[in-house]
Scaffold this active site. Structure first.
Site, PDB file in Angstrom:
ATOM      1  N   ARG A  71      13.487  13.896   7.041  1.00  0.00           N
ATOM      2  CA  ARG A  71      14.919  13.618   7.233  1.00  0.00           C
ATOM      3  C   ARG A  71      15.704  13.941   5.976  1.00  0.00           C
ATOM      4  NH1 ARG A  71      11.718  10.156   9.819  1.00  0.00           N
ATOM      5  NH2 ARG A  71      11.408   8.801   8.016  1.00  0.00           N
TER       6      ARG A  71
ATOM      7  N   ASP B 253       0.208   0.804  14.827  1.00  0.00           N
ATOM      8  CA  ASP B 253       0.192   1.409  13.499  1.00  0.00           C
ATOM      9  C   ASP B 253       1.482   1.056  12.776  1.00  0.00           C
ATOM     10  OD1 ASP B 253      -0.706   2.938  11.372  1.00  0.00           O
ATOM     11  OD2 ASP B 253       0.136   4.801  12.183  1.00  0.00           O
TER      12      ASP B 253
ATOM     13  N   THR C  84      -7.999   8.706  16.512  1.00  0.00           N
ATOM     14  CA  THR C  84      -7.843   7.836  15.346  1.00  0.00           C
ATOM     15  C   THR C  84      -9.244   7.362  15.004  1.00  0.00           C
ATOM     16  OG1 THR C  84      -5.696   7.091  16.174  1.00  0.00           O
ATOM     17  CG2 THR C  84      -6.709   5.763  14.443  1.00  0.00           C
TER      18      THR C  84
ATOM     19  N   THR D 225      -0.075   4.547   6.297  1.00  0.00           N
ATOM     20  CA  THR D 225      -0.658   5.337   5.218  1.00  0.00           C
ATOM     21  C   THR D 225      -0.518   4.628   3.885  1.00  0.00           C
ATOM     22  OG1 THR D 225       0.116   7.240   6.453  1.00  0.00           O
ATOM     23  CG2 THR D 225      -0.660   7.653   4.214  1.00  0.00           C
TER      24      THR D 225
ATOM     25  N   GLU E 235      -4.227  10.447   7.586  1.00  0.00           N
ATOM     26  CA  GLU E 235      -3.515   9.312   7.004  1.00  0.00           C
ATOM     27  C   GLU E 235      -4.553   8.261   6.658  1.00  0.00           C
ATOM     28  OE1 GLU E 235       1.014   9.601   8.616  1.00  0.00           O
ATOM     29  OE2 GLU E 235      -0.319   8.331   9.797  1.00  0.00           O
TER      30      GLU E 235
ATOM     31  N   GLN F  64       4.358  16.331  15.794  1.00  0.00           N
ATOM     32  CA  GLN F  64       5.092  15.099  15.491  1.00  0.00           C
ATOM     33  C   GLN F  64       6.565  15.370  15.181  1.00  0.00           C
ATOM     34  OE1 GLN F  64       3.514  13.127  12.021  1.00  0.00           O
ATOM     35  NE2 GLN F  64       5.027  11.498  12.036  1.00  0.00           N
TER      36      GLN F  64
ATOM     37  N   ASP G 288      -5.715   7.933  10.537  1.00  0.00           N
ATOM     38  CA  ASP G 288      -4.769   8.183  11.628  1.00  0.00           C
ATOM     39  C   ASP G 288      -4.397   9.668  11.599  1.00  0.00           C
ATOM     40  OD1 ASP G 288      -2.820   7.946  13.601  1.00  0.00           O
ATOM     41  OD2 ASP G 288      -1.287   7.242  12.192  1.00  0.00           O
TER      42      ASP G 288
ATOM     43  N   HIS H  44       4.979   5.965   0.766  1.00  0.00           N
ATOM     44  CA  HIS H  44       4.738   6.878   1.887  1.00  0.00           C
ATOM     45  C   HIS H  44       6.003   7.044   2.735  1.00  0.00           C
ATOM     46  CE1 HIS H  44       2.722   8.918   5.183  1.00  0.00           C
ATOM     47  NE2 HIS H  44       3.239   8.038   6.011  1.00  0.00           N
TER      48      HIS H  44
ATOM     49  N   GLU I 196       1.951  14.792   2.004  1.00  0.00           N
ATOM     50  CA  GLU I 196       2.494  14.343   0.716  1.00  0.00           C
ATOM     51  C   GLU I 196       1.815  15.080  -0.440  1.00  0.00           C
ATOM     52  OE1 GLU I 196       3.162   9.759   0.687  1.00  0.00           O
ATOM     53  OE2 GLU I 196       1.655  10.208   2.204  1.00  0.00           O
TER      54      GLU I 196
ATOM     55  N   TYR J  42       9.173  13.502  17.938  1.00  0.00           N
ATOM     56  CA  TYR J  42       9.264  12.063  17.663  1.00  0.00           C
ATOM     57  C   TYR J  42      10.661  11.462  17.752  1.00  0.00           C
ATOM     58  CZ  TYR J  42      11.164  12.103  12.874  1.00  0.00           C
ATOM     59  OH  TYR J  42      11.972  12.218  11.782  1.00  0.00           O
TER      60      TYR J  42
ATOM     61  N   TYR K 124       3.718   0.926   8.849  1.00  0.00           N
ATOM     62  CA  TYR K 124       4.359   1.943   8.000  1.00  0.00           C
ATOM     63  C   TYR K 124       4.699   1.248   6.681  1.00  0.00           C
ATOM     64  CZ  TYR K 124       8.064   5.699   7.676  1.00  0.00           C
ATOM     65  OH  TYR K 124       8.873   6.760   7.357  1.00  0.00           O
TER      66      TYR K 124
ATOM     67  N   LYS L  94      -0.116  12.058  17.340  1.00  0.00           N
ATOM     68  CA  LYS L  94      -1.057  11.121  16.733  1.00  0.00           C
ATOM     69  C   LYS L  94      -2.072  10.539  17.725  1.00  0.00           C
ATOM     70  CE  LYS L  94       1.996   9.653  13.000  1.00  0.00           C
ATOM     71  NZ  LYS L  94       1.149   9.525  11.800  1.00  0.00           N
TER      72      LYS L  94
ATOM     73  N   GLU M 101      -5.674   4.715   5.874  1.00  0.00           N
ATOM     74  CA  GLU M 101      -5.090   3.415   6.192  1.00  0.00           C
ATOM     75  C   GLU M 101      -6.166   2.334   6.222  1.00  0.00           C
ATOM     76  OE1 GLU M 101      -2.354   3.360   9.432  1.00  0.00           O
ATOM     77  OE2 GLU M 101      -1.883   5.503   9.303  1.00  0.00           O
TER      78      GLU M 101
ATOM     79  N   ARG N  53       1.386  17.295  12.214  1.00  0.00           N
ATOM     80  CA  ARG N  53       2.761  17.171  11.714  1.00  0.00           C
ATOM     81  C   ARG N  53       3.758  18.053  12.452  1.00  0.00           C
ATOM     82  NH1 ARG N  53       2.363  12.356   9.470  1.00  0.00           N
ATOM     83  NH2 ARG N  53       0.792  12.292   7.830  1.00  0.00           N
TER      84      ARG N  53
HETATM   85  O1  LIG Z   1       8.504   8.923   8.502  1.00  0.00           O
HETATM   86  C1  LIG Z   1       8.154   9.413   9.577  1.00  0.00           C
HETATM   87  O2  LIG Z   1       8.933   9.917  10.371  1.00  0.00           O
HETATM   88  C2  LIG Z   1       6.733   9.445   9.970  1.00  0.00           C
HETATM   89  C3  LIG Z   1       5.799   8.716   9.395  1.00  0.00           C
HETATM   90  C4  LIG Z   1       4.408   8.812   9.781  1.00  0.00           C
HETATM   91  O3  LIG Z   1       3.909   9.738  10.390  1.00  0.00           O
HETATM   92  C5  LIG Z   1       3.564   7.735   9.309  1.00  0.00           C
HETATM   93  C6  LIG Z   1       2.960   6.827  10.320  1.00  0.00           C
HETATM   94  O4  LIG Z   1       2.169   7.097  11.222  1.00  0.00           O
HETATM   95  C7  LIG Z   1       2.988   5.450   9.802  1.00  0.00           C
HETATM   96  C8  LIG Z   1       2.178   5.387   8.573  1.00  0.00           C
HETATM   97  O5  LIG Z   1       1.005   5.792   8.625  1.00  0.00           O
HETATM   98  O6  LIG Z   1       2.649   4.894   7.538  1.00  0.00           O
HETATM   99 CA   LIG Z   2      -0.207   6.248  10.482  1.00  0.00          CA
HETATM  100 MG   LIG Z   3      -3.815   8.636  15.121  1.00  0.00          MG
END
Ligand SMILES: O=C(O)/C=C/C(=O)CC(=O)CC(=O)O
Ligand SMILES: [Ca+2]
Ligand SMILES: [Mg+2]
Length: 403
Positions: free
Chosen positions: A133, A117, A247, A336, A189, A230, A223, A124, A350, A234, A119, A243, A191, A227
């Protein structure tokens, strides 16, 4: 024009011809099919009669053999299908292989080898960076130098329509207390997925220019993301149980060649790219796809894929830049799809801004994250030749209560 009498703007007209795996109540064994209008062409049945030399490539309970057969066979099968559907002499010959689409039960179309996956949406990544963050630069320093990705769980990729059971896991409450239980922030998500057909050799990077030789087609991906799980798990190794529980992918794989008219130049690159990712002047692989996300039947977002910073060709080159090889059935998703405006955001976190701005639906209901029983459906279309519409079909799933 086809003798099947399909309206010119049908998303599954003769310019689309997506591949899937189906069964029917009368003949449930899974087999390859091609969607056209309100029909499915039973591919093995058609090939047995009209193209025995291609029968091996379309045999079996999945698209695996066709994916592995490579671009010359993909082009041959598609050319034959187009001939059968547009030349009147084939009307009677193909009749035995046509199945009404409404009777079909769709299956996972191919054996998912690896699942990656990415990003690739700047919007996004920026939005999530702000929420996950706060106080830091929302885009990490590497973001414009390489398409960031992670390896997901191939074994839990499911076909559209499969119930998504609410995952349980560790989460940290507002008071810092660590508990285990059903996710309270279950999200989506929206995608695009790229389906690898032909594999590659270990140790040999795959150049961007080889994208159409390896990638068979595209599908829609949801996806699903918990949250709360996660956010706690993470750091520092990235997405894991938040995640990996499910999917979903759409049942119809649209061949890359059907998207020729949808190719557009991707957004201007604001940081110089290393040669293996530099696509300036190369044939463009941005894609003008319009997505729609529906929650319980109401459109909540209309993300546009054309704004994605990184292309599928760049993702492929990056994924193999270290010599990692491709396998038939590898699936890599774009990340996403979110655009600049609030109604183009491809995830609920979002759309409701982390829960602060609940989404109001036309039926009077209000959502931040998903509730049990909620259904999410993602669809997409692209421009085709001569005004045709290329449909990607739909990926849908309903949330089941935690077990
Ligand atoms: O920015 C993050 O910490 C997390 C981002 C995601 O959860 C998104 C991810 O799975 C990737 C995406 O779908 O763009
Ligand atoms: Ca994703
Ligand atoms: Mg997934």
């Amino acid at each position: 024009m086809t003798w099947l009498g399909i309206p010119a703007d049908h998303p599954f007209g003769v310019a689309t011809l997506p591949y899937g795996v189906f069964g029917t109540p009368g003949d449930p064994h899974p087999r390859a099919g091609v969607a056209v209008g309100e029909w499915i062409i039973d591919l093995p049945a058609a090939a047995r009669r009209l193209a025995p030399e291609l029968a091996g490539a379309v045999a079996g309970p999945s698209l695996d053999a066709l994916l592995a057969a490579g671009p010359r066979v993909w082009a041959e099968v598609r050319a034959r299908l187009t001939t059968w559907l547009t030349e009147e002499v084939y009307r009677d010959l193909l009749a035995h292989a046509l199945v009404p689409a409404r009777d079909a039960i769709m299956h996972l179309p191919f054996t998912v080898a690896d699942y990656v996956d990415f990003y690739a949406s700047e919007q996004h990544a920026t939005n999530l960076g702000r929420m996950f963050r706060p106080g830091q630069d929302p885009l990490t320093p590497n973001w414009k130098h390489l398409p960031i990705g992670y390896h997901g769980r191939a074994g839990t990729v499911v076909v559209s329509g499969t119930e998504v059971v609410r995952p349980s896991g560790q989460r940290r409450g507002p008071d810092g207390e660590i508990t285990f239980g059903p996710s309270r922030r279950l999200d989506i998500e929206a995608e695009l997925g790229f389906v690898v057909g032909a594999g590659s050799t270990l140790g040999r990077p795959v150049d961007m220019s080889r994208f159409p030789e390896h990638v068979f087609g595209v599908c829609l991906v949801n996806d699903w993301s918990a949250r709360d799980i996660q956010a706690w798990e993470y750091v520092p190794l990235g997405p894991f149980l938040g995640k990996s529980f499910a999917t979903s992918i759409s049942p119809w794989i649209v061949p890359l060649t059907a998207l020729d008219h949808a190719r557009v130049v991707p957004p201007a690159r604001t940081v110089p790219l290393l040669p293996y990712l530099d696509d300036a002047g190369a044939p463009p692989w941005g894609l003008d796809l319009r997505l729609e996300v529906r929650l319980n039947g109401h459109v909540v977002s209309r993300p546009e894929f054309a704004g994605m910073y990184w292309t599928g060709a760049q993702m492929l080159a990056h994924m193999t830049a270290n010599g990692a090889s491709l396998r038939t059935g590898d699936l890599y998703a774009s990340g996403t799809v979110s655009g600049a405006s609030p109604d183009q955001r491809g995830s609920l976190i979002e759309l409701c801004w982390g829960g602060e701005e609940p989404v109001k639906l036309p039926d009077g209901s209000v959502r931040t994250f998903l509730e049990d029983g909620d259904e999410v459906v993602i669809t997409a279309t692209a421009p085709g030749p001569d005004g045709a519409v290329i449909g990607l079909g739909a990926v849908g799933g309903r949330i089941g209560a935690a077990r």
